[in-house]
Design a protein around this motif. Structure first.
Motif, PDB file in Angstrom:
ATOM      1  N   LEU A  36     -15.918   1.190 -23.625  1.00 23.99           N
ATOM      2  CA  LEU A  36     -17.284   0.861 -24.034  1.00 23.99           C
ATOM      3  C   LEU A  36     -17.284  -0.163 -25.161  1.00 23.99           C
ATOM      4  CD1 LEU A  36     -19.035   4.344 -23.870  1.00 23.99           C
ATOM      5  CD2 LEU A  36     -19.569   2.319 -22.507  1.00 23.99           C
ATOM      6  N   ALA A  37     -16.370  -0.013 -26.107  1.00 26.84           N
ATOM      7  CA  ALA A  37     -16.278  -0.988 -27.192  1.00 26.84           C
ATOM      8  C   ALA A  37     -15.918  -2.365 -26.644  1.00 26.84           C
ATOM      9  CB  ALA A  37     -15.246  -0.535 -28.229  1.00 26.84           C
ATOM     10  N   LEU A  38     -14.976  -2.408 -25.715  1.00 27.36           N
ATOM     11  CA  LEU A  38     -14.600  -3.690 -25.114  1.00 27.36           C
ATOM     12  C   LEU A  38     -15.758  -4.300 -24.331  1.00 27.36           C
ATOM     13  CD1 LEU A  38     -10.994  -2.949 -23.845  1.00 27.36           C
ATOM     14  CD2 LEU A  38     -11.652  -4.545 -25.632  1.00 27.36           C
ATOM     15  N   GLY A  39     -16.576  -3.473 -23.737  1.00 31.16           N
ATOM     16  CA  GLY A  39     -17.673  -3.961 -22.935  1.00 31.16           C
ATOM     17  C   GLY A  39     -18.866  -4.453 -23.733  1.00 31.16           C
ATOM     18  N   PHE A  40     -19.099  -3.846 -24.911  1.00 34.89           N
ATOM     19  CA  PHE A  40     -20.335  -4.134 -25.630  1.00 34.89           C
ATOM     20  C   PHE A  40     -20.166  -4.852 -26.965  1.00 34.89           C
ATOM     21  CE2 PHE A  40     -21.694  -0.667 -22.801  1.00 34.89           C
ATOM     22  CZ  PHE A  40     -22.731  -1.339 -22.179  1.00 34.89           C
ATOM     23  N   ILE A  41     -18.964  -4.944 -27.497  1.00 37.33           N
ATOM     24  CA  ILE A  41     -18.749  -5.697 -28.741  1.00 37.33           C
ATOM     25  C   ILE A  41     -18.211  -7.067 -28.356  1.00 37.33           C
ATOM     26  CG2 ILE A  41     -17.504  -5.793 -30.933  1.00 37.33           C
ATOM     27  CD1 ILE A  41     -17.362  -2.754 -30.877  1.00 37.33           C
ATOM     28  N   PRO A  42     -18.868  -8.132 -28.804  1.00 35.59           N
ATOM     29  CA  PRO A  42     -18.446  -9.471 -28.392  1.00 35.59           C
ATOM     30  C   PRO A  42     -17.103  -9.869 -29.018  1.00 35.59           C
ATOM     31  CG  PRO A  42     -20.235  -9.618 -29.963  1.00 35.59           C
ATOM     32  CD  PRO A  42     -20.063  -8.170 -29.659  1.00 35.59           C
ATOM     33  N   LEU A  43     -16.392 -10.735 -28.302  1.00 33.62           N
ATOM     34  CA  LEU A  43     -15.136 -11.270 -28.800  1.00 33.62           C
ATOM     35  C   LEU A  43     -15.417 -12.468 -29.705  1.00 33.62           C
ATOM     36  CD1 LEU A  43     -12.859 -11.235 -25.648  1.00 33.62           C
ATOM     37  CD2 LEU A  43     -12.644  -9.825 -27.668  1.00 33.62           C
ATOM     38  N   ARG A  44     -14.637 -12.577 -30.743  1.00 32.54           N
ATOM     39  CA  ARG A  44     -14.742 -13.717 -31.643  1.00 32.54           C
ATOM     40  C   ARG A  44     -14.018 -14.898 -30.997  1.00 32.54           C
ATOM     41  NH1 ARG A  44     -12.084 -12.630 -37.122  1.00 32.54           N
ATOM     42  NH2 ARG A  44     -13.530 -10.917 -36.981  1.00 32.54           N
ATOM     43  N   GLY A  45     -14.681 -16.015 -30.930  1.00 37.28           N
ATOM     44  CA  GLY A  45     -14.043 -17.212 -30.369  1.00 37.28           C
ATOM     45  C   GLY A  45     -13.030 -17.775 -31.330  1.00 37.28           C
ATOM     46  N   GLY A  46     -12.073 -18.456 -30.777  1.00 39.89           N
ATOM     47  CA  GLY A  46     -11.165 -19.045 -31.734  1.00 39.89           C
ATOM     48  C   GLY A  46      -9.863 -19.310 -31.153  1.00 39.89           C
TER      49      GLY A  46
ATOM     50  N   LEU B  87     -14.865  -8.570 -32.117  1.00 35.74           N
ATOM     51  CA  LEU B  87     -13.462  -8.216 -31.921  1.00 35.74           C
ATOM     52  C   LEU B  87     -12.615  -9.476 -31.895  1.00 35.74           C
ATOM     53  CD1 LEU B  87     -13.723  -5.605 -29.023  1.00 35.74           C
ATOM     54  CD2 LEU B  87     -13.223  -5.118 -31.402  1.00 35.74           C
ATOM     55  N   THR B  88     -11.474  -9.433 -32.548  1.00 35.33           N
ATOM     56  CA  THR B  88     -10.517 -10.526 -32.426  1.00 35.33           C
ATOM     57  C   THR B  88      -9.744 -10.325 -31.126  1.00 35.33           C
ATOM     58  OG1 THR B  88      -8.777  -9.337 -33.599  1.00 35.33           O
ATOM     59  CG2 THR B  88     -10.285 -10.669 -34.937  1.00 35.33           C
ATOM     60  N   PRO B  89      -9.097 -11.352 -30.618  1.00 38.58           N
ATOM     61  CA  PRO B  89      -8.292 -11.162 -29.405  1.00 38.58           C
ATOM     62  C   PRO B  89      -7.195 -10.103 -29.568  1.00 38.58           C
ATOM     63  CG  PRO B  89      -8.704 -13.488 -29.733  1.00 38.58           C
ATOM     64  CD  PRO B  89      -9.226 -12.779 -30.960  1.00 38.58           C
ATOM     65  N   VAL B  90      -6.615 -10.014 -30.753  1.00 41.72           N
ATOM     66  CA  VAL B  90      -5.552  -9.021 -30.987  1.00 41.72           C
ATOM     67  C   VAL B  90      -6.125  -7.602 -30.972  1.00 41.72           C
ATOM     68  CG1 VAL B  90      -3.860  -8.205 -32.669  1.00 41.72           C
ATOM     69  CG2 VAL B  90      -4.132 -10.651 -32.269  1.00 41.72           C
ATOM     70  N   SER B  91      -7.275  -7.398 -31.640  1.00 45.20           N
ATOM     71  CA  SER B  91      -7.860  -6.057 -31.654  1.00 45.20           C
ATOM     72  C   SER B  91      -8.382  -5.672 -30.264  1.00 45.20           C
ATOM     73  CB  SER B  91      -8.974  -5.963 -32.690  1.00 45.20           C
ATOM     74  OG  SER B  91     -10.034  -6.842 -32.386  1.00 45.20           O
ATOM     75  N   ALA B  92      -8.886  -6.632 -29.501  1.00 45.15           N
ATOM     76  CA  ALA B  92      -9.332  -6.344 -28.135  1.00 45.15           C
ATOM     77  C   ALA B  92      -8.146  -5.954 -27.253  1.00 45.15           C
ATOM     78  CB  ALA B  92     -10.066  -7.545 -27.550  1.00 45.15           C
ATOM     79  N   THR B  93      -7.030  -6.624 -27.430  1.00 43.71           N
ATOM     80  CA  THR B  93      -5.830  -6.282 -26.671  1.00 43.71           C
ATOM     81  C   THR B  93      -5.338  -4.891 -27.042  1.00 43.71           C
ATOM     82  OG1 THR B  93      -5.227  -8.614 -26.565  1.00 43.71           O
ATOM     83  CG2 THR B  93      -3.478  -7.016 -26.117  1.00 43.71           C
ATOM     84  N   ALA B  94      -5.363  -4.573 -28.334  1.00 48.52           N
ATOM     85  CA  ALA B  94      -4.939  -3.245 -28.784  1.00 48.52           C
ATOM     86  C   ALA B  94      -5.854  -2.161 -28.219  1.00 48.52           C
ATOM     87  CB  ALA B  94      -4.928  -3.185 -30.307  1.00 48.52           C
ATOM     88  N   LEU B  95      -7.158  -2.409 -28.209  1.00 45.53           N
ATOM     89  CA  LEU B  95      -8.092  -1.446 -27.630  1.00 45.53           C
ATOM     90  C   LEU B  95      -7.845  -1.259 -26.131  1.00 45.53           C
ATOM     91  CD1 LEU B  95     -11.569  -2.099 -29.281  1.00 45.53           C
ATOM     92  CD2 LEU B  95     -10.197  -0.022 -29.384  1.00 45.53           C
ATOM     93  N   PHE B  96      -7.559  -2.356 -25.446  1.00 50.71           N
ATOM     94  CA  PHE B  96      -7.290  -2.268 -24.016  1.00 50.71           C
ATOM     95  C   PHE B  96      -6.027  -1.455 -23.744  1.00 50.71           C
ATOM     96  CE2 PHE B  96      -5.446  -3.857 -20.046  1.00 50.71           C
ATOM     97  CZ  PHE B  96      -6.487  -3.559 -19.179  1.00 50.71           C
ATOM     98  N   VAL B  97      -4.968  -1.704 -24.498  1.00 46.84           N
ATOM     99  CA  VAL B  97      -3.714  -0.957 -24.324  1.00 46.84           C
ATOM    100  C   VAL B  97      -3.936   0.525 -24.623  1.00 46.84           C
ATOM    101  CG1 VAL B  97      -1.381  -0.656 -25.261  1.00 46.84           C
ATOM    102  CG2 VAL B  97      -2.218  -2.942 -24.716  1.00 46.84           C
TER     103      VAL B  97
END
Length: 88
Positions: A78-88, A34-44
Protein backbone atom coordinates in the motif's frame (compact mmCIF):
# COMPACT_ATOMS: atom_id res chain seq x y z
CA UNK A 1 -29.60 24.65 -12.82
CA UNK A 2 -26.20 24.07 -14.39
CA UNK A 3 -25.56 21.34 -16.85
CA UNK A 4 -23.18 18.49 -16.10
CA UNK A 5 -20.65 19.80 -18.62
CA UNK A 6 -20.56 23.22 -16.94
CA UNK A 7 -20.02 21.61 -13.53
CA UNK A 8 -17.18 19.45 -14.86
CA UNK A 9 -15.57 22.49 -16.48
CA UNK A 10 -15.73 24.43 -13.22
CA UNK A 11 -14.23 21.53 -11.25
CA UNK A 12 -11.35 21.13 -13.70
CA UNK A 13 -10.66 24.86 -13.69
CA UNK A 14 -10.63 24.97 -9.88
CA UNK A 15 -8.33 21.95 -9.61
CA UNK A 16 -5.88 23.42 -12.15
CA UNK A 17 -5.82 26.80 -10.40
CA UNK A 18 -5.29 25.28 -6.94
CA UNK A 19 -1.53 25.17 -6.37
CA UNK A 20 0.34 25.18 -3.12
CA UNK A 21 2.72 28.05 -2.30
CA UNK A 22 5.72 25.70 -2.50
CA UNK A 23 4.92 24.68 -6.07
CA UNK A 24 4.30 21.04 -5.15
CA UNK A 25 1.14 19.33 -6.36
CA UNK A 26 -1.64 19.74 -3.76
CA UNK A 27 -2.19 15.99 -3.35
CA UNK A 28 1.23 15.39 -1.77
CA UNK A 29 0.55 16.08 1.90
CA UNK A 30 3.58 17.14 3.88
CA UNK A 31 5.99 16.37 1.05
CA UNK A 32 6.10 12.65 1.88
CA UNK A 33 7.93 10.85 -0.93
CA UNK A 34 9.94 7.66 -1.32
CA UNK A 35 13.49 7.56 -2.62
CA UNK A 36 14.34 4.77 -5.07
CA UNK A 37 16.40 3.03 -2.36
CA UNK A 38 13.59 3.14 0.23
CA UNK A 39 11.07 1.95 -2.38
CA UNK A 40 13.33 -0.97 -3.24
CA UNK A 41 13.72 -1.82 0.45
CA UNK A 42 9.94 -1.73 0.93
CA UNK A 43 9.46 -3.97 -2.09
CA UNK A 44 12.01 -6.52 -0.83
CA UNK A 45 10.37 -6.45 2.61
CA UNK A 46 6.95 -7.03 1.02
CA UNK A 47 8.27 -10.00 -0.98
CA UNK A 48 9.89 -11.59 2.08
CA UNK A 49 6.80 -11.02 4.25
CA UNK A 50 4.56 -12.40 1.51
CA UNK A 51 6.73 -15.49 1.20
CA UNK A 52 6.61 -16.03 4.97
CA UNK A 53 2.83 -15.49 4.96
CA UNK A 54 2.35 -18.14 2.27
CA UNK A 55 4.66 -20.54 4.09
CA UNK A 56 2.73 -20.19 7.39
CA UNK A 57 -0.59 -20.51 5.54
CA UNK A 58 0.46 -23.68 3.66
CA UNK A 59 1.75 -25.33 6.86
CA UNK A 60 -1.36 -24.21 8.77
CA UNK A 61 0.84 -22.52 11.34
CA UNK A 62 -0.21 -20.07 14.04
CA UNK A 63 -2.82 -17.56 12.92
CA UNK A 64 -0.99 -14.64 14.56
CA UNK A 65 2.04 -15.25 12.35
CA UNK A 66 -0.11 -15.26 9.23
CA UNK A 67 -1.74 -12.01 10.31
CA UNK A 68 1.64 -10.46 11.13
CA UNK A 69 3.33 -11.35 7.85
CA UNK A 70 0.23 -10.61 5.79
CA UNK A 71 -0.20 -7.20 7.42
CA UNK A 72 3.44 -6.28 6.87
CA UNK A 73 3.26 -7.29 3.21
CA UNK A 74 -0.02 -5.40 2.70
CA UNK A 75 1.30 -2.25 4.41
CA UNK A 76 4.45 -2.25 2.28
CA UNK A 77 2.51 -2.71 -0.95
CA UNK A 78 0.00 0.00 0.00
CA UNK A 79 2.84 2.39 0.78
CA UNK A 80 4.45 1.63 -2.58
CA UNK A 81 1.14 2.17 -4.32
CA UNK A 82 0.11 5.44 -2.69
CA UNK A 83 3.30 7.31 -1.72
CA UNK A 84 4.90 8.98 -4.74
CA UNK A 85 8.50 8.34 -5.72
CA UNK A 86 10.95 11.20 -5.61
CA UNK A 87 12.39 11.92 -9.03
CA UNK A 88 16.04 12.13 -9.40
Amino acid sequence: MRSLLECQTILVRVSLDDESPTGKPPLIVGGLTLTPVSATALFVLAVIAGYRYRRVWKQQGPAWQAWLFGSVAAACLLALGFIPLRGG
